[in-house]
Design a protein around this motif. Structure first.
Motif, mmCIF file in Angstrom:
data_model
loop_
_atom_site.group_PDB
_atom_site.id
_atom_site.type_symbol
_atom_site.label_atom_id
_atom_site.label_comp_id
_atom_site.label_asym_id
_atom_site.label_seq_id
_atom_site.Cartn_x
_atom_site.Cartn_y
_atom_site.Cartn_z
ATOM 1 N N THR A 30 82.759 40.610 55.916
ATOM 2 C CA THR A 30 83.500 39.778 57.186
ATOM 3 C C THR A 30 82.843 38.256 57.000
ATOM 4 N N GLU A 31 81.391 38.244 56.987
ATOM 5 C CA GLU A 31 80.851 36.826 56.881
ATOM 6 C C GLU A 31 81.169 36.087 55.610
ATOM 7 N N TYR A 32 80.978 36.843 54.387
ATOM 8 C CA TYR A 32 81.133 36.259 53.248
ATOM 9 C C TYR A 32 82.347 36.237 52.498
ATOM 10 N N GLY A 33 83.461 37.072 53.127
ATOM 11 C CA GLY A 33 84.521 37.271 52.486
ATOM 12 C C GLY A 33 84.541 37.826 51.032
ATOM 13 N N ILE A 34 83.602 38.527 50.592
ATOM 14 C CA ILE A 34 83.198 39.372 49.366
ATOM 15 C C ILE A 34 83.490 40.897 49.581
ATOM 16 N N SER A 35 83.476 41.472 48.367
ATOM 17 C CA SER A 35 83.746 43.055 48.188
ATOM 18 C C SER A 35 82.137 43.836 48.466
ATOM 19 N N ARG A 36 82.366 44.902 48.612
ATOM 20 C CA ARG A 36 81.310 45.904 48.771
ATOM 21 C C ARG A 36 80.443 45.806 47.332
ATOM 22 N N ASP A 64 92.006 21.201 56.719
ATOM 23 C CA ASP A 64 93.574 21.286 57.045
ATOM 24 C C ASP A 64 94.421 21.546 56.227
ATOM 25 N N TYR A 65 94.329 21.104 54.816
ATOM 26 C CA TYR A 65 95.302 21.439 53.939
ATOM 27 C C TYR A 65 95.217 22.969 53.551
ATOM 28 N N LYS A 66 94.062 23.436 53.438
ATOM 29 C CA LYS A 66 93.892 24.902 53.164
ATOM 30 C C LYS A 66 94.825 25.738 54.223
ATOM 31 N N LYS A 67 94.413 25.367 55.496
ATOM 32 C CA LYS A 67 95.152 26.204 56.503
ATOM 33 C C LYS A 67 96.707 25.951 56.492
ATOM 34 N N THR A 68 97.230 24.743 56.512
ATOM 35 C CA THR A 68 98.423 24.496 56.386
ATOM 36 C C THR A 68 99.197 24.859 55.176
ATOM 37 N N GLU A 69 98.787 24.725 53.852
ATOM 38 C CA GLU A 69 99.483 24.917 52.804
ATOM 39 C C GLU A 69 99.164 26.382 52.176
ATOM 40 N N LYS A 79 91.828 30.117 56.279
ATOM 41 C CA LYS A 79 90.551 29.582 57.260
ATOM 42 C C LYS A 79 89.328 30.099 56.961
ATOM 43 N N PHE A 80 88.109 29.299 56.945
ATOM 44 C CA PHE A 80 86.803 30.007 56.439
ATOM 45 C C PHE A 80 86.419 31.079 57.455
ATOM 46 N N LYS A 81 86.151 32.442 57.118
ATOM 47 C CA LYS A 81 85.788 33.311 57.865
ATOM 48 C C LYS A 81 84.570 33.187 58.935
ATOM 49 N N SER A 82 83.594 32.273 58.447
ATOM 50 C CA SER A 82 82.246 32.106 58.820
ATOM 51 C C SER A 82 81.513 30.750 58.368
ATOM 52 N N TRP A 100 95.887 22.189 44.405
ATOM 53 C CA TRP A 100 95.126 23.487 43.891
ATOM 54 C C TRP A 100 94.369 24.174 45.245
ATOM 55 N N LYS A 101 93.964 25.314 44.981
ATOM 56 C CA LYS A 101 93.139 26.271 46.210
ATOM 57 C C LYS A 101 91.973 26.119 46.175
ATOM 58 N N GLY A 102 91.303 25.490 44.953
ATOM 59 C CA GLY A 102 89.805 25.263 44.939
ATOM 60 C C GLY A 102 89.508 24.259 44.113
ATOM 61 N N PHE A 103 88.023 24.024 44.075
ATOM 62 C CA PHE A 103 87.630 22.798 43.373
ATOM 63 C C PHE A 103 87.317 23.028 41.953
ATOM 64 N N PHE A 104 87.330 21.964 41.133
ATOM 65 C CA PHE A 104 87.333 21.818 39.673
ATOM 66 C C PHE A 104 86.753 20.482 39.212
ATOM 67 N N ALA A 105 85.958 20.258 38.194
ATOM 68 C CA ALA A 105 85.329 19.233 37.839
ATOM 69 C C ALA A 105 86.506 18.269 37.391
ATOM 70 N N ILE A 106 86.149 16.928 37.717
ATOM 71 C CA ILE A 106 86.950 15.958 37.381
ATOM 72 C C ILE A 106 87.500 15.758 35.988
ATOM 73 N N LYS A 107 88.923 16.027 35.832
ATOM 74 C CA LYS A 107 89.302 16.037 34.425
ATOM 75 C C LYS A 107 89.140 14.793 33.690
ATOM 76 N N ASN A 108 88.716 15.036 32.446
ATOM 77 C CA ASN A 108 88.332 14.030 31.410
ATOM 78 C C ASN A 108 87.513 12.926 32.073
#
Length: 231
Positions: free
Chosen positions: A50-56, A145-150, A154-157, A191-199
């Motif tokens: 629940t706190e980390y949002g990961i599997s067993r 705000d973007y992650k919640k709206t789009e 929402k972060f679980k913990s 995007w849903k996550g972060f990535f290094a700056i392109k080029n």
């Protein structure tokens, strides 16, 4: 478990260890925050999920790897898993005085660092921000705000939000301006996550809106979205 949670601090020795994933680093820091005066970390898998949002399976792999690398000792009595830091394996990781009842020494550098960490976490609801610049704090709020709206996310913990901040800090190389650019890039591309700056090394910056203006534009779009922003 008896602990007043105010966040955890990850020392450079652990943060820079390329053998460990972000989840393993966060778990190791949290185990250390419980270890002391005969206490152990004994959260169940359901709570960690629940706190980390990961599997067993991810949890099991993480503890197995930490045990194989001799960071922790794991004991299972058939009902409860007890995890402790191996004696002498890690530097002091800023345990809370509320856990052991001892007052921090004003001349102790490690405890002073711990105090600064606790001050920062109190500002951000249990999360240690990698940068305190106003531009970054506004960019991070825009990202949430973007992650919640789009994406309805929402972060679980505080722990899961901390892991995302650590990822952003790593991608940015510890540079605040780069971190803001990474956020702006993800917002601009939906995007849903972060990535290094392109080029990043070869790109010639072309005239156009700055990363800050991209974030401002996104905030205005959220404000005008009929679905609304944060509740």
């Amino acid at each position: 478990m008896e602990r007043e949670f105010k966040g955890v601090w990850i020392p450079a020795q652990i943060w820079l260890d390329k053998r460990l994933t972000l989840v393993e680093k966060a778990l190791l820091a949290e185990v250390d925050s419980f270890t002391g005066n005969g206490k152990s970390f004994h959260k169940c898998n359901e709570t960690i999920q629940t706190e980390y949002g990961i599997s067993r399976n991810t949890i099991a792999r993480a503890f197995r790897k930490l045990q194989e690398l001799e960071f922790v000792e794991v004991n299972f009595n058939g009902r409860v898993r007890h995890v402790r830091i191996r004696a002498g394996r890690l530097p002091k990781m800023g345990r809370q005085s509320t856990q052991n009842g001892d007052a921090d020494s004003p001349n102790d550098t490690s405890t002073n660092t711990s105090k600064r960490t606790r001050d920062n976490t109190s500002k951000h609801k249990g999360v240690v921000m990698p940068f305190e610049d106003k531009e970054f704090l506004e960019a991070w709020k825009s990202w949430k705000d973007y992650k919640k709206t789009e994406h309805g996310f929402k972060f679980k913990s505080p722990t899961s939000e901390q892991a995302s901040l650590h990822q952003l800090q790593t991608l940015s190389g510890g540079d605040c301006a780069t971190a803001v650019r990474i956020i702006g890039q993800s917002l601009a591309n939906g995007w849903k996550g972060f990535f290094a700056i392109k080029n990043q090394t070869n790109e010639t910056r072309r005239p156009g809106p700055s990363d800050g203006s991209l974030i401002e534009e996104h905030l205005r779009r959220l404000a005008n979205d009929p679905r609304g922003g944060m509740e």
